[in-house]
Write an enzyme that holds these catalytic residues in place. Structure first.
Site, PDB file in Angstrom:
ATOM      1  N   PRO A  90       0.831  -1.213   0.000  1.00 54.21           N
ATOM      2  CA  PRO A  90       0.000   0.000   0.000  1.00 54.21           C
ATOM      3  C   PRO A  90       0.862   1.258   0.000  1.00 54.21           C
ATOM      4  CG  PRO A  90       0.005  -1.016   2.185  1.00 54.21           C
ATOM      5  CD  PRO A  90       0.754  -1.941   1.281  1.00 54.21           C
ATOM      6  N   THR A  91       0.714   2.063  -1.039  1.00 54.47           N
ATOM      7  CA  THR A  91       1.378   3.363  -1.105  1.00 54.47           C
ATOM      8  C   THR A  91       0.327   4.395  -1.506  1.00 54.47           C
ATOM      9  OG1 THR A  91       2.057   2.785  -3.355  1.00 54.47           O
ATOM     10  CG2 THR A  91       3.718   2.564  -1.626  1.00 54.47           C
ATOM     11  N   SER A 119      -4.187   1.268  -0.781  1.00 59.35           N
ATOM     12  CA  SER A 119      -3.994   2.169   0.360  1.00 59.35           C
ATOM     13  C   SER A 119      -5.273   2.915   0.709  1.00 59.35           C
ATOM     14  CB  SER A 119      -2.897   3.186   0.028  1.00 59.35           C
ATOM     15  OG  SER A 119      -2.834   4.199   1.006  1.00 59.35           O
ATOM     16  N   TYR A 143      -6.275   2.139   8.361  1.00 58.99           N
ATOM     17  CA  TYR A 143      -5.846   2.787   9.595  1.00 58.99           C
ATOM     18  C   TYR A 143      -7.036   2.838  10.550  1.00 58.99           C
ATOM     19  CZ  TYR A 143      -1.561   4.559   7.388  1.00 58.99           C
ATOM     20  OH  TYR A 143      -0.339   4.663   6.768  1.00 58.99           O
ATOM     21  N   THR A 169      -2.499  -1.336   9.378  1.00 61.49           N
ATOM     22  CA  THR A 169      -1.197  -0.715   9.608  1.00 61.49           C
ATOM     23  C   THR A 169      -1.125  -0.247  11.057  1.00 61.49           C
ATOM     24  OG1 THR A 169      -0.986  -0.025   7.305  1.00 61.49           O
ATOM     25  CG2 THR A 169       0.353   1.149   8.911  1.00 61.49           C
ATOM     26  N   ARG A 178       9.413  13.440   8.362  1.00 66.52           N
ATOM     27  CA  ARG A 178      10.031  13.337   7.033  1.00 66.52           C
ATOM     28  C   ARG A 178      10.467  14.740   6.622  1.00 66.52           C
ATOM     29  NH1 ARG A 178       4.788   9.654   5.495  1.00 66.52           N
ATOM     30  NH2 ARG A 178       5.088   8.241   7.275  1.00 66.52           N
ATOM     31  N   LYS A 241       0.268  -5.151   9.637  1.00 61.39           N
ATOM     32  CA  LYS A 241       1.445  -4.630   8.923  1.00 61.39           C
ATOM     33  C   LYS A 241       2.196  -3.658   9.833  1.00 61.39           C
ATOM     34  CE  LYS A 241       2.637  -1.871   4.818  1.00 61.39           C
ATOM     35  NZ  LYS A 241       3.080  -0.617   5.472  1.00 61.39           N
ATOM     36  N   HIS A 265       7.575   0.408   7.364  1.00 68.09           N
ATOM     37  CA  HIS A 265       6.905   1.493   6.642  1.00 68.09           C
ATOM     38  C   HIS A 265       7.876   2.174   5.658  1.00 68.09           C
ATOM     39  CE1 HIS A 265       2.868   3.492   7.172  1.00 68.09           C
ATOM     40  NE2 HIS A 265       3.425   4.313   6.304  1.00 68.09           N
ATOM     41  N   ARG A 268       9.940   5.091   6.908  1.00 66.46           N
ATOM     42  CA  ARG A 268       9.315   6.416   7.000  1.00 66.46           C
ATOM     43  C   ARG A 268       8.776   6.732   8.399  1.00 66.46           C
ATOM     44  NH1 ARG A 268       7.895   8.126   1.671  1.00 66.46           N
ATOM     45  NH2 ARG A 268       5.839   8.993   2.130  1.00 66.46           N
ATOM     46  N   ASP A 296       7.950  -6.392   3.434  1.00 67.83           N
ATOM     47  CA  ASP A 296       8.148  -5.333   2.432  1.00 67.83           C
ATOM     48  C   ASP A 296       9.336  -4.480   2.853  1.00 67.83           C
ATOM     49  OD1 ASP A 296       7.334  -3.370   4.301  1.00 67.83           O
ATOM     50  OD2 ASP A 296       5.352  -3.119   3.429  1.00 67.83           O
ATOM     51  N   GLY A 298      12.679  -2.508   0.623  1.00 74.75           N
ATOM     52  CA  GLY A 298      14.025  -2.750   0.104  1.00 74.75           C
ATOM     53  C   GLY A 298      14.149  -3.764  -1.004  1.00 74.75           C
ATOM     54  N   GLY A 319       6.792  -1.267  -2.743  1.00 76.00           N
ATOM     55  CA  GLY A 319       6.122   0.022  -2.623  1.00 76.00           C
ATOM     56  C   GLY A 319       6.626   1.011  -3.649  1.00 76.00           C
ATOM     57  N   ARG A 320       7.770   1.625  -3.377  1.00 67.43           N
ATOM     58  CA  ARG A 320       8.285   2.674  -4.275  1.00 67.43           C
ATOM     59  C   ARG A 320       8.462   2.206  -5.717  1.00 67.43           C
ATOM     60  NH1 ARG A 320      11.193   3.446   0.622  1.00 67.43           N
ATOM     61  NH2 ARG A 320      10.734   5.449   1.637  1.00 67.43           N
TER      62      ARG A 320
END
Length: 370
Positions: A90-91, A119, A143, A169, A178, A241, A265, A268, A296, A298, A319-320
């Site tokens: 989820p992003t 997400s 959430y 999450t 951030r 998660k 996460h 983050r 998840d 990396g 994710g990314r």
């Protein structure tokens, strides 16, 4: 990606060979604020960066002469078959990367027959996502809000739409710091919104906003009793998660959840915590197969996927890289990212002597003699 000659004319489109190619394209083509939002880690980004470095520290022990002329990457998650053990994590805010946003992501994962965790912070609604990819296999990331009715309403919506699991999450009682988002004063552009809550917060339009919804909407009092509350309002499997320790993994099993995503996460939230792949082993050893474990953070190559499965993950989530695929070419870009990982995973399996995912085990991992 176009290769330009010295005169400025573009002579060829460079093949996208690995996930790093998509990352470089996205960094070049997204606005600085959008790139910084997706790339952000908390504080000094130590955990974000360690998520990548940790995979590079792991060495494989390949077996040879095993007849790998035929290979099979299929696996199951929560009893459903997927084509290979890589799903989409989820992003948020996919429309920042590509105009179709999560609709494109949903179509790509449907085409490759894998799992898409949608997400809460989507820029397309859960209904739009289902309409775009009606036969896709989807879970919904949730959430818990101060106003429990908000969480309850979205749970009932996704259950009615055919989402197959809830991914709760649990590592965001507060949002991590951030730095670039603060410097950039990150806000969703006016034409985008958190579509699942469209209209819900209008009466509070003057309130300070945090990532598309009013600040302080998330509930920092969330605790294990909320897992029981969630079980009381839904029949969907619940996957937690954000677990990084064996103690919390044991509590998750005791509270009757159906799965764990080992996750920090994307680095983050808490900076200085473990890389998610480094946390995986103690959790796998504690859970002992009682529930499924995913990871998840990396994953950039097919051999990363192989390492995670060898250490006991049932499936990994990216994710990314999915966002980079979107930035490159929307649905087609996400499909390419997934296909590259699938091809690399199949090759790494074969070069390690594994013909199917059942043959992947911890004997493949070389544990350093400290």
């Amino acid at each position: 990606m176009n290769i330009c000659n010295r005169d400025g004319g573009c002579c060829a489109e460079m093949a996208m060979v690995c996930l790093t190619d998509f990352e470089e394209y996205a960094k070049e083509h997204l606005s600085k604020t959008t790139w910084d939002y997706y790339a952000a880690g908390a504080d000094e980004c130590c955990t974000r960066d360690d998520n990548l470095l940790a995979y590079k520290r792991i060495r494989l022990r390949p077996r040879i002469l095993r007849d790998v002329s035929v290979s099979d990457t299929r696996t199951t998650v929560q009893g459903t078959e997927i084509s290979f053990p890589v799903g989409i994590a989820p992003t948020a805010f996919h429309c920042l990367a590509w105009h179709e946003g999560e609709v494109a992501t949903a179509r790509a994962t449907e085409a490759l027959n894998t799992c898409y965790i949608t997400s809460t912070y989507s820029t397309c609604s859960v209904e739009e996502i289902v309409a775009a990819a009606p036969s896709g296999y989807r879970w919904f990331q949730l959430y818990v809000y101060r106003d429990r009715k908000l969480s309850e309403q979205i749970v009932h919506r996704v259950e009615g739409l055919g989402y197959k699991a809830l991914v709760l999450t649990v590592d965001v009682p507060y949002t991590g710091k951030r730095r670039n988002d603060i410097r950039n004063q990150f806000k969703l552009p006016p034409h985008l919104k958190v579509k699942n809550f469209d209209g819900v917060f209008q009466q509070e339009a003057a309130a300070p906003e945090e990532y598309g919804i009013p600040a302080n909407t998330l509930d920092p009092s969330i605790s294990w009793k909320d897992v029981y509350w969630l079980q009381s309002i839904t029949r969907l499997p619940i996957i937690i998660k954000g677990i990084l320790t064996k103690e919390d993994a044991e509590l998750a099993v005791e509270h009757g959840v159906q799965g764990i995503v080992v996750s920090n996460h994307g680095g983050r939230q808490l900076d200085g915590g473990p890389a998610s792949i480094d946390a995986l082993t103690e959790i796998v050893d504690t859970v002992q197969g009682r529930i499924e474990i995913y990871v998840d953070g990396g994953i950039r190559t097919g051999s990363d996927v192989l390492k995670a499965l060898a250490l006991g993950a049932k499936c990994v989530f990216i994710g990314r890289p999915a966002v980079w695929g979107l930035a490159y070419k929307g649905e087609e870009g996400v499909r390419e990212v997934l296909q590259i990982l699938n091809d690399e995973f199949r090759l790494s399996m074969a070069l390690s002597g594994c013909r199917n995912v059942a043959e992947i085990n911890r004997n493949l991992i070389q544990f350093s003699k400290l």
